[in-house]
Write a protein that holds these residues in place. Sequence first.
Motif, PDB file in Angstrom:
ATOM      1  N   GLY A   1       0.834  -1.195   0.000  1.00 29.00           N
ATOM      2  CA  GLY A   1       0.000   0.000   0.000  1.00 29.00           C
ATOM      3  C   GLY A   1       0.866   1.240   0.000  1.00 29.00           C
ATOM      4  N   ILE A   2       0.258   2.353  -0.359  1.00 34.10           N
ATOM      5  CA  ILE A   2       0.984   3.625  -0.404  1.00 34.10           C
ATOM      6  C   ILE A   2       0.683   4.428   0.870  1.00 34.10           C
ATOM      7  CG2 ILE A   2      -0.866   4.818  -1.726  1.00 34.10           C
ATOM      8  CD1 ILE A   2       2.804   5.351  -2.539  1.00 34.10           C
ATOM      9  N   VAL A   3       1.683   5.148   1.350  1.00 34.75           N
ATOM     10  CA  VAL A   3       1.529   5.981   2.556  1.00 34.75           C
ATOM     11  C   VAL A   3       1.802   7.431   2.178  1.00 34.75           C
ATOM     12  CG1 VAL A   3       2.233   6.310   4.960  1.00 34.75           C
ATOM     13  CG2 VAL A   3       2.584   4.077   3.861  1.00 34.75           C
ATOM     14  N   ILE A   4       1.014   8.345   2.732  1.00 36.62           N
ATOM     15  CA  ILE A   4       1.191   9.764   2.411  1.00 36.62           C
ATOM     16  C   ILE A   4       1.400  10.594   3.680  1.00 36.62           C
ATOM     17  CG2 ILE A   4      -1.358   9.994   2.198  1.00 36.62           C
ATOM     18  CD1 ILE A   4      -0.810  12.287   0.211  1.00 36.62           C
ATOM     19  N   ASN A   5       2.441  11.428   3.643  1.00 39.23           N
ATOM     20  CA  ASN A   5       2.765  12.306   4.771  1.00 39.23           C
ATOM     21  C   ASN A   5       1.845  13.529   4.820  1.00 39.23           C
ATOM     22  OD1 ASN A   5       4.783  11.004   6.116  1.00 39.23           O
ATOM     23  ND2 ASN A   5       6.458  11.959   4.980  1.00 39.23           N
ATOM     24  N   PRO A   6       1.760  14.196   5.985  1.00 34.99           N
ATOM     25  CA  PRO A   6       0.861  15.345   6.126  1.00 34.99           C
ATOM     26  C   PRO A   6       1.072  16.457   5.094  1.00 34.99           C
ATOM     27  CG  PRO A   6       1.630  14.659   8.275  1.00 34.99           C
ATOM     28  CD  PRO A   6       2.371  13.825   7.267  1.00 34.99           C
ATOM     29  N   ASP A   7       2.305  16.694   4.662  1.00 35.28           N
ATOM     30  CA  ASP A   7       2.538  17.816   3.747  1.00 35.28           C
ATOM     31  C   ASP A   7       2.491  17.449   2.265  1.00 35.28           C
ATOM     32  OD1 ASP A   7       2.748  19.483   5.896  1.00 35.28           O
ATOM     33  OD2 ASP A   7       4.945  19.483   5.937  1.00 35.28           O
TER      34      ASP A   7
ATOM     35  N   TYR B   1       3.343  13.765  11.718  1.00 33.29           N
ATOM     36  CA  TYR B   1       4.584  13.572  10.970  1.00 33.29           C
ATOM     37  C   TYR B   1       5.212  12.275  11.475  1.00 33.29           C
ATOM     38  CZ  TYR B   1       3.837  18.226   9.263  1.00 33.29           C
ATOM     39  OH  TYR B   1       3.280  19.317   8.647  1.00 33.29           O
ATOM     40  N   PRO B   2       5.601  11.386  10.569  1.00 28.21           N
ATOM     41  CA  PRO B   2       6.073  10.080  11.011  1.00 28.21           C
ATOM     42  C   PRO B   2       7.330  10.171  11.870  1.00 28.21           C
ATOM     43  CG  PRO B   2       6.521  10.411   8.670  1.00 28.21           C
ATOM     44  CD  PRO B   2       5.658  11.550   9.109  1.00 28.21           C
ATOM     45  N   GLY B   3       7.458   9.262  12.797  1.00 28.18           N
ATOM     46  CA  GLY B   3       8.667   9.201  13.627  1.00 28.18           C
ATOM     47  C   GLY B   3       8.399   8.843  15.079  1.00 28.18           C
TER      48      GLY B   3
ATOM     49  N   GLN C   1       1.932  12.023  19.304  1.00 26.09           N
ATOM     50  CA  GLN C   1       1.815  13.395  18.762  1.00 26.09           C
ATOM     51  C   GLN C   1       0.345  13.774  18.567  1.00 26.09           C
ATOM     52  OE1 GLN C   1       4.741  14.381  15.502  1.00 26.09           O
ATOM     53  NE2 GLN C   1       4.863  12.148  15.368  1.00 26.09           N
ATOM     54  N   LYS C   2       0.147  15.085  18.340  1.00 28.04           N
ATOM     55  CA  LYS C   2      -1.210  15.602  18.176  1.00 28.04           C
ATOM     56  C   LYS C   2      -1.713  15.365  16.750  1.00 28.04           C
ATOM     57  CE  LYS C   2      -3.707  19.922  19.204  1.00 28.04           C
ATOM     58  NZ  LYS C   2      -4.400  20.069  17.933  1.00 28.04           N
ATOM     59  N   PHE C   3      -2.955  14.954  16.661  1.00 29.26           N
ATOM     60  CA  PHE C   3      -3.628  14.694  15.388  1.00 29.26           C
ATOM     61  C   PHE C   3      -3.668  15.961  14.516  1.00 29.26           C
ATOM     62  CE2 PHE C   3      -7.683  14.421  12.983  1.00 29.26           C
ATOM     63  CZ  PHE C   3      -7.535  13.168  12.386  1.00 29.26           C
ATOM     64  N   ILE C   4      -3.317  15.822  13.242  1.00 35.24           N
ATOM     65  CA  ILE C   4      -3.364  16.962  12.307  1.00 35.24           C
ATOM     66  C   ILE C   4      -4.701  16.918  11.556  1.00 35.24           C
ATOM     67  CG2 ILE C   4      -2.278  17.986  10.254  1.00 35.24           C
ATOM     68  CD1 ILE C   4       0.404  16.732  11.251  1.00 35.24           C
TER      69      ILE C   4
ATOM     70  N   LEU D   1      -7.957  14.906   7.536  1.00 32.96           N
ATOM     71  CA  LEU D   1      -9.341  14.456   7.290  1.00 32.96           C
ATOM     72  C   LEU D   1      -9.782  14.791   5.867  1.00 32.96           C
ATOM     73  CD1 LEU D   1     -10.960  15.516  10.688  1.00 32.96           C
ATOM     74  CD2 LEU D   1     -10.438  13.181   9.939  1.00 32.96           C
ATOM     75  N   ASP D   2      -9.285  15.923   5.338  1.00 36.07           N
ATOM     76  CA  ASP D   2      -9.625  16.274   3.946  1.00 36.07           C
ATOM     77  C   ASP D   2      -9.090  15.221   2.989  1.00 36.07           C
ATOM     78  OD1 ASP D   2     -10.845  18.588   4.767  1.00 36.07           O
ATOM     79  OD2 ASP D   2      -9.002  19.779   4.619  1.00 36.07           O
ATOM     80  N   LYS D   3      -7.887  14.740   3.272  1.00 36.04           N
ATOM     81  CA  LYS D   3      -7.299  13.691   2.423  1.00 36.04           C
ATOM     82  C   LYS D   3      -8.162  12.436   2.470  1.00 36.04           C
ATOM     83  CE  LYS D   3      -2.411  14.730   2.482  1.00 36.04           C
ATOM     84  NZ  LYS D   3      -1.756  15.215   3.663  1.00 36.04           N
ATOM     85  N   VAL D   4      -8.614  12.089   3.675  1.00 37.91           N
ATOM     86  CA  VAL D   4      -9.452  10.889   3.809  1.00 37.91           C
ATOM     87  C   VAL D   4     -10.733  11.063   2.988  1.00 37.91           C
ATOM     88  CG1 VAL D   4     -10.804   9.477   5.429  1.00 37.91           C
ATOM     89  CG2 VAL D   4      -8.531  10.283   6.078  1.00 37.91           C
TER      90      VAL D   4
END
Length: 216
Positions: free
Chosen positions: A113-119, A141-143, A147-150, A154-157
């Motif tokens: 599957g493909i993974v997409i970062n916040p930016d 941000y991965p790592g 951390q706090k939810f960005i 949700l728009d991407k989803v």
Amino acid sequence: MKNVEISPSIISSDLLDLGNQIKQCQQAGAGSFHLDVMDGHFVDNITMGPELVSSIRRGTDLRLDCHLMIERPDKYYKAFLKAGCDVLLIHYETPIEIAEFFKKLEKEEIKYGIVINPDTDVNKILKFVPFSEIVLVMSVYPGFSGQKFIESSLDKVRILRKYIDDNLYSTKIEIDGGINDHTGKLAVEAGADILVSASYIFNNGISESIKKLKSL
Ligand code: DX5
Ligand code: ZN
């Protein structure tokens, strides 16, 4: 009510008690496990390698998703498959040529599957969606866990949900980072099928938190 799948990320588990914690997750209704593999290059953290994946494989029959936060998934993916991983989750942002790599995995009949970062712009990954078992939207941000939810994730989803439904693809939408009973609900409402959670599950009582997430 939508049947949301919960995928505990064992990054926040008590590794000394991992076998028991895996069992507890399963009894509470987890649908898969999420294994965060970090190499200290692609992200600023180091976690597990194939050896731990193979130990986890002995502890469960549930699907194991390996979230590869590593510079060279093309170099190491076979070791993770050999260790028992079922689905390889590959970041769009890795320096490798994704289209070529996916063609190779397709030929070898490997699930991925493909993974997409916040930016990253969601439109950049749409072409990979039909071939992906899972599309993973990072909501931090991965790592690191905790951390706090960005919220903008949700728009991407929503965009992915529409794209997948309009085209009748079977790809599942997974969201990862900062998921708790509040943000999890927002993600499910936006169209997520699978919720990954580390700190919320392992710091708040495994059974209670999984049950809460499943009821969203
Ligand atoms: C972040 C990882 C996540 C993370 C989730 O790089 O991909 O799986 O550990 O942790 P929480 O649920 O605590 O945000
Ligand atoms: Zn992850």
